[in-house]
Enzyme design. Structure first.
Site, mmCIF file in Angstrom:
data_model
loop_
_atom_site.group_PDB
_atom_site.id
_atom_site.type_symbol
_atom_site.label_atom_id
_atom_site.label_comp_id
_atom_site.label_asym_id
_atom_site.label_seq_id
_atom_site.Cartn_x
_atom_site.Cartn_y
_atom_site.Cartn_z
ATOM 1 N N LYS A 70 0.841 -1.201 0.000
ATOM 2 C CA LYS A 70 0.000 0.000 0.000
ATOM 3 C C LYS A 70 0.870 1.242 0.000
ATOM 4 C CE LYS A 70 -3.931 2.193 0.688
ATOM 5 N NZ LYS A 70 -3.571 3.003 -0.503
ATOM 6 N N LYS A 94 5.046 2.696 8.384
ATOM 7 C CA LYS A 94 3.796 3.380 8.764
ATOM 8 C C LYS A 94 2.682 2.361 9.022
ATOM 9 C CE LYS A 94 4.729 7.351 5.766
ATOM 10 N NZ LYS A 94 4.219 8.469 4.958
ATOM 11 N N LYS A 106 5.084 1.911 -3.077
ATOM 12 C CA LYS A 106 5.151 3.309 -3.511
ATOM 13 C C LYS A 106 5.368 3.349 -5.006
ATOM 14 C CE LYS A 106 5.203 7.444 -1.624
ATOM 15 N NZ LYS A 106 4.592 7.700 -0.313
ATOM 16 N N THR A 190 -3.835 13.118 7.001
ATOM 17 C CA THR A 190 -2.410 13.212 7.335
ATOM 18 C C THR A 190 -2.203 14.296 8.391
ATOM 19 O OG1 THR A 190 -1.916 12.568 5.071
ATOM 20 C CG2 THR A 190 -0.094 13.450 6.350
ATOM 21 N N ASN A 221 -1.044 20.491 1.391
ATOM 22 C CA ASN A 221 -2.166 19.773 2.014
ATOM 23 C C ASN A 221 -1.923 19.563 3.506
ATOM 24 O OD1 ASN A 221 -3.293 16.951 2.925
ATOM 25 N ND2 ASN A 221 -4.695 17.663 1.348
ATOM 26 N N SER A 348 -6.715 5.740 4.523
ATOM 27 C CA SER A 348 -6.780 4.971 3.273
ATOM 28 C C SER A 348 -7.201 3.527 3.562
ATOM 29 C CB SER A 348 -5.416 4.932 2.585
ATOM 30 O OG SER A 348 -5.256 6.053 1.756
HETATM 31 N N1 GLU Z 1 1.104 8.947 0.127
HETATM 32 C C1 GLU Z 1 0.678 8.902 1.490
HETATM 33 C C2 GLU Z 1 1.831 8.527 2.398
HETATM 34 O O1 GLU Z 1 2.982 8.688 2.040
HETATM 35 C C3 GLU Z 1 -0.565 8.023 1.674
HETATM 36 C C4 GLU Z 1 -0.435 6.610 1.217
HETATM 37 C C5 GLU Z 1 -1.765 5.861 1.229
HETATM 38 O O2 GLU Z 1 -2.762 6.451 1.591
HETATM 39 O O3 GLU Z 1 -1.740 4.682 0.875
HETATM 40 O O4 GLU Z 1 1.675 8.132 3.516
#
Ligand code: GLU
Length: 414
Positions: A70, A94, A106, A190, A221, A348
């Site tokens: 993810k 995370k 990613k 976030t 954001n 998410s």
């Molecule tokens: N791009 C965001 C991050 O770096 C969210 C990733 C997601 O929601 O999967 O945490």
């Protein structure tokens, strides 16, 4: 400028130490130090002037031992392999920290979306999904927004994936608009996640959010929502920056007005006379510093000038390891990026769950669930750091990599 290879090697260094603290051997580290799968694709797109341009895209899938991978897809001229790899490993952390059943992923495309029309962006988004479609999906790898990608881009990607698979695949991607199965609370997630970790840190330091002086680097954001939420809680935003410069007022800036101006003009600092530099921003007298922009901003050169006693890393990788050591030795509490910025992927996950169950929660329910995850994660990491005498970043990696390493071992992969 710090090289992105440093991002990979410093991530690997901390991951190795975290695995050793957990009692895993070098064999486990060898498996975990790089993504299990890394795709590089070429995407030919017809441009508006009728020429064809070929773009390069990547997708890194770090480790899927605990579930699908993810993470977001960024559109940026500086996207490169090493950065995408490091970012996918941070996503594993995370997800581990907030106990989501995901590994890290990613993606990125080397492009400058600010120079492209909407039609070109749509063709590029669809082309990327066609190129990686065999290797992604709601059960295997779930993309999301990241730098310069947004709900419209998620919609095109979801539509393309659905056409290829001849069914509506809402759970293929997150960060969608509400009309397409997006989740309430996702756009602020976030920022809210970062603020919740700040609240917990403040409790531990016996401070009060009311009247606390906050400096924020970044007005995108994350930065703008963080400023608004903290301001509404009674904190004083004494300085805030965008890439063009920073504004400073020891009595507190009028955040709501700045947000309005940003909506009208796209940027704000050019509207004021007394602008300070981004470097000076880090020296501003304040209690809490929130880097919410780019990586490698706090280094050994400016760490000693920072006056804040709490740093909340809302950006990915804003503090180098040398700076982390200098600040931790001085007693500054650093809320590491993999913790402070985990709110986005947490919501998410809620979006994906709602898509799978076809039943949608209220914003109150989402925020409540997010708060529980973030409070729990902060306190586990804080206590681990205290008990085992580690800095918060190492403690975050220990918690972040634990489940992936255990699942990897149970599966018999390493
Ligand atoms: N791009 C965001 C991050 O770096 C969210 C990733 C997601 O929601 O999967 O945490």
């Amino acid at each position: 400028m710090t090289k992105t290879t440093d991002l990979v090697s410093s991530t690997q260094e901390i991951t190795k130490e975290a695995l050793h603290k957990l009692g895993f051997d070098d064999g486990m580290y060898e498996l975990i130090k790089e993504p299990l799968r890394f795709l590089e694709v070429r995407i030919p797109i017809r441009m508006d002037d009728n020429t064809v341009k070929t773009f390069t895209g990547y997708r890194a899938q770090h480790n899927h031992a605990v579930g699908p991978t993810k993470g977001g897809v960024r559109f940026h001229p500086d996207v490169n392999k090493d950065e995408v790899k490091a970012l996918s490993m941070w996503m594993t952390m995370k997800c581990g920290i907030t106990d989501l059943p995901f590994g890290g992923g990613k993606g990125g495309i080397i492009c400058d979306p600010r120079q492209m029309s909407n039609q070109e962006l749509e063709r590029l988004s669809r082309g990327y999904v066609r190129a990686i479609s065999q290797f992604v999906g709601p059960e295997s790898d779930i993309p999301a927004p990241d730098v310069y990608t947004n709900p419209q881009i998620m919609s095109w990607m979801m539509d393309e994936y659905s056409k290829i698979n001849r069914s509506n695949a809402f759970a293929f991607i997150t960060g969608k608009p509400l009309a397409l199965g997006g989740s309430l609370g996702r756009n602020r997630a976030t920022a809210l996640g970062a603020v919740i970790t700040i609240e917990e840190a403040i409790k531990r330091k016996n401070l009060d959010i009311k009247g606390s002086r906050i400096t924020i680097q970044g007005f995108g954001n994350a930065g703008s929502f963080i400023a608004k939420i903290l301001h509404d809680m009674g904190a004083k935003i004494v300085a805030i920056s965008e890439s063009y410069g920073a504004l400073h007022n020891p009595d507190g800036l009028d955040v709501n007005r700045l947000i309005e101006l940003k909506e009208q003009h796209g940027r704000v600092t050019h509207l004021f006379d007394d602008v300070i530099t981004n470097e000076a921003l880090f020296e501003v007298d304040c209690d809490i510093l929130v880097p919410a922009a780019l990586s490698n901003q706090i280094t050994e050169d400016n760490a000693s000038k920072i006056k804040a006693s709490i740093i909340a890393e809302a950006a990915n990788g804003p503090t180098t390891q040398e700076a982390t050591r200098i600040l931790t030795n001085r007693g500054v509490l650093i809320i590491p990026d993999v913790l402070a910025s985990a709110g986005g992927v947490t919501v998410s996950y809620f979006e994906w769950v709602q898509n799978n169950q076809g039943y949608y929660w209220s914003e109150e329910e989402i925020n409540h669930k997010l708060r529980n995850k973030m409070v729990d994660a902060f306190n586990k990491i804080y206590d681990l750091a205290e008990d085992r005498n580690m800095d918060m970043r190492l403690a975050a990696y220990v918690l972040g990599i634990k489940r992936t390493a255990e699942a990897t071992r149970f599966r018999g992969w390493a």
